[in-house]
Design a protein around this motif. Structure first.
Motif, PDB file in Angstrom:
ATOM      1  N   ARG A   1       0.837  -1.212   0.000  1.00 38.60           N
ATOM      2  CA  ARG A   1       0.000   0.000   0.000  1.00 38.60           C
ATOM      3  C   ARG A   1       0.869   1.258   0.000  1.00 38.60           C
ATOM      4  NH1 ARG A   1      -3.364  -1.137   4.051  1.00 38.60           N
ATOM      5  NH2 ARG A   1      -2.080  -0.154   5.645  1.00 38.60           N
ATOM      6  N   HIS A   2       1.924   1.262   0.807  1.00 39.46           N
ATOM      7  CA  HIS A   2       2.814   2.429   0.858  1.00 39.46           C
ATOM      8  C   HIS A   2       3.518   2.654  -0.477  1.00 39.46           C
ATOM      9  CE1 HIS A   2       3.283   2.580   5.524  1.00 39.46           C
ATOM     10  NE2 HIS A   2       2.048   2.776   5.122  1.00 39.46           N
ATOM     11  N   LEU A   3       4.003   1.583  -1.083  1.00 39.77           N
ATOM     12  CA  LEU A   3       4.677   1.714  -2.365  1.00 39.77           C
ATOM     13  C   LEU A   3       3.715   2.197  -3.450  1.00 39.77           C
ATOM     14  CD1 LEU A   3       6.974  -1.436  -2.350  1.00 39.77           C
ATOM     15  CD2 LEU A   3       7.717   0.954  -2.229  1.00 39.77           C
ATOM     16  N   LYS A   4       2.494   1.720  -3.398  1.00 38.76           N
ATOM     17  CA  LYS A   4       1.507   2.114  -4.409  1.00 38.76           C
ATOM     18  C   LYS A   4       1.038   3.555  -4.201  1.00 38.76           C
ATOM     19  CE  LYS A   4      -2.708   0.563  -6.633  1.00 38.76           C
ATOM     20  NZ  LYS A   4      -3.772  -0.424  -6.651  1.00 38.76           N
ATOM     21  N   SER A   5       0.878   3.977  -2.950  1.00 38.05           N
ATOM     22  CA  SER A   5       0.358   5.323  -2.673  1.00 38.05           C
ATOM     23  C   SER A   5       1.423   6.401  -2.846  1.00 38.05           C
ATOM     24  CB  SER A   5      -0.192   5.398  -1.243  1.00 38.05           C
ATOM     25  OG  SER A   5       0.858   5.417  -0.295  1.00 38.05           O
ATOM     26  N   GLY A   6       2.700   6.005  -2.788  1.00 40.25           N
ATOM     27  CA  GLY A   6       3.764   6.988  -2.907  1.00 40.25           C
ATOM     28  C   GLY A   6       4.013   7.753  -1.632  1.00 40.25           C
ATOM     29  N   ASP A   7       3.582   7.190  -0.503  1.00 40.59           N
ATOM     30  CA  ASP A   7       3.728   7.883   0.769  1.00 40.59           C
ATOM     31  C   ASP A   7       4.135   6.889   1.849  1.00 40.59           C
ATOM     32  OD1 ASP A   7       3.601  10.055   2.534  1.00 40.59           O
ATOM     33  OD2 ASP A   7       1.528   9.623   3.068  1.00 40.59           O
ATOM     34  N   MET A   8       5.211   7.232   2.560  1.00 39.75           N
ATOM     35  CA  MET A   8       5.639   6.413   3.688  1.00 39.75           C
ATOM     36  C   MET A   8       6.514   7.256   4.606  1.00 39.75           C
ATOM     37  SD  MET A   8       8.615   3.895   2.067  1.00 39.75           S
ATOM     38  CE  MET A   8       7.530   3.039   0.989  1.00 39.75           C
ATOM     39  N   ARG A   9       6.652   6.792   5.831  1.00 45.81           N
ATOM     40  CA  ARG A   9       7.517   7.477   6.790  1.00 45.81           C
ATOM     41  C   ARG A   9       8.962   7.397   6.317  1.00 45.81           C
ATOM     42  NH1 ARG A   9       6.205   4.463  12.078  1.00 45.81           N
ATOM     43  NH2 ARG A   9       8.374   5.007  12.350  1.00 45.81           N
ATOM     44  N   LEU A  10       9.755   8.371   6.736  1.00 42.26           N
ATOM     45  CA  LEU A  10      11.151   8.412   6.326  1.00 42.26           C
ATOM     46  C   LEU A  10      11.899   7.156   6.746  1.00 42.26           C
ATOM     47  CD1 LEU A  10      13.509   9.913   5.036  1.00 42.26           C
ATOM     48  CD2 LEU A  10      13.852  11.087   7.221  1.00 42.26           C
ATOM     49  N   SER A  11      11.668   6.684   7.956  1.00 43.61           N
ATOM     50  CA  SER A  11      12.355   5.475   8.418  1.00 43.61           C
ATOM     51  C   SER A  11      11.995   4.273   7.547  1.00 43.61           C
ATOM     52  CB  SER A  11      12.030   5.192   9.888  1.00 43.61           C
ATOM     53  OG  SER A  11      10.645   5.017  10.066  1.00 43.61           O
ATOM     54  N   GLU A  12      10.728   4.187   7.126  1.00 39.46           N
ATOM     55  CA  GLU A  12      10.301   3.096   6.244  1.00 39.46           C
ATOM     56  C   GLU A  12      10.956   3.240   4.875  1.00 39.46           C
ATOM     57  OE1 GLU A  12       6.114   3.679   6.251  1.00 39.46           O
ATOM     58  OE2 GLU A  12       5.869   2.942   8.294  1.00 39.46           O
ATOM     59  N   PHE A  13      11.046   4.475   4.395  1.00 40.82           N
ATOM     60  CA  PHE A  13      11.674   4.738   3.099  1.00 40.82           C
ATOM     61  C   PHE A  13      13.131   4.273   3.112  1.00 40.82           C
ATOM     62  CE2 PHE A  13      14.290   7.451   0.420  1.00 40.82           C
ATOM     63  CZ  PHE A  13      13.668   7.298  -0.816  1.00 40.82           C
ATOM     64  N   ILE A  14      13.853   4.633   4.156  1.00 36.45           N
ATOM     65  CA  ILE A  14      15.268   4.271   4.253  1.00 36.45           C
ATOM     66  C   ILE A  14      15.434   2.763   4.338  1.00 36.45           C
ATOM     67  CG2 ILE A  14      17.326   4.413   5.736  1.00 36.45           C
ATOM     68  CD1 ILE A  14      16.400   7.323   6.379  1.00 36.45           C
ATOM     69  N   LYS A  15      14.621   2.107   5.169  1.00 34.31           N
ATOM     70  CA  LYS A  15      14.703   0.642   5.290  1.00 34.31           C
ATOM     71  C   LYS A  15      14.331  -0.032   3.973  1.00 34.31           C
ATOM     72  CE  LYS A  15      13.648   0.556  10.220  1.00 34.31           C
ATOM     73  NZ  LYS A  15      12.613   0.226  11.215  1.00 34.31           N
TER      74      LYS A  15
END
Length: 86
Positions: free
Chosen positions: A41-55
């Motif tokens: 869902r995060h990858l599809k929506s284009g929105d995630m927390r910075l920590s999730e993005f980095i991981k």
């Protein structure tokens, strides 16, 4: 060029990389510490927390700083075309 556009572009880059490299969402989810559906869902929506993005970037073997820098560069290229300015 807005922060939302830049972050969405950066997350989209990770989504595309995950698809091209055929990295299972379950592998990304394990690295991020959440379930596969949330990661998808995060990858599809284009929105995630910075920590999730980095991981997520690390799970895909990508440099999160480079992904963000590339997104900024891409959005700067789009900005003049969208406004008609040069």
């Amino acid at each position: 060029m807005t922060p939302d556009n830049i972050s969405a572009s950066a997350v989209n880059s990770l989504r595309v990389k995950s698809l091209l490299d055929e990295v299972p969402k379950t592998l990304i989810a394990k690295a991020v510490g959440m379930n596969r559906q949330v990661v998808a869902r995060h990858l599809k929506s284009g929105d995630m927390r910075l920590s999730e993005f980095i991981k997520t970037a690390h799970a895909l073997g990508a440099d999160p700083v480079k992904v963000l820098a590339d997104a900024v560069t891409e959005e700067k290229k789009k900005a003049p075309a969208a406004t008609g300015a040069e």
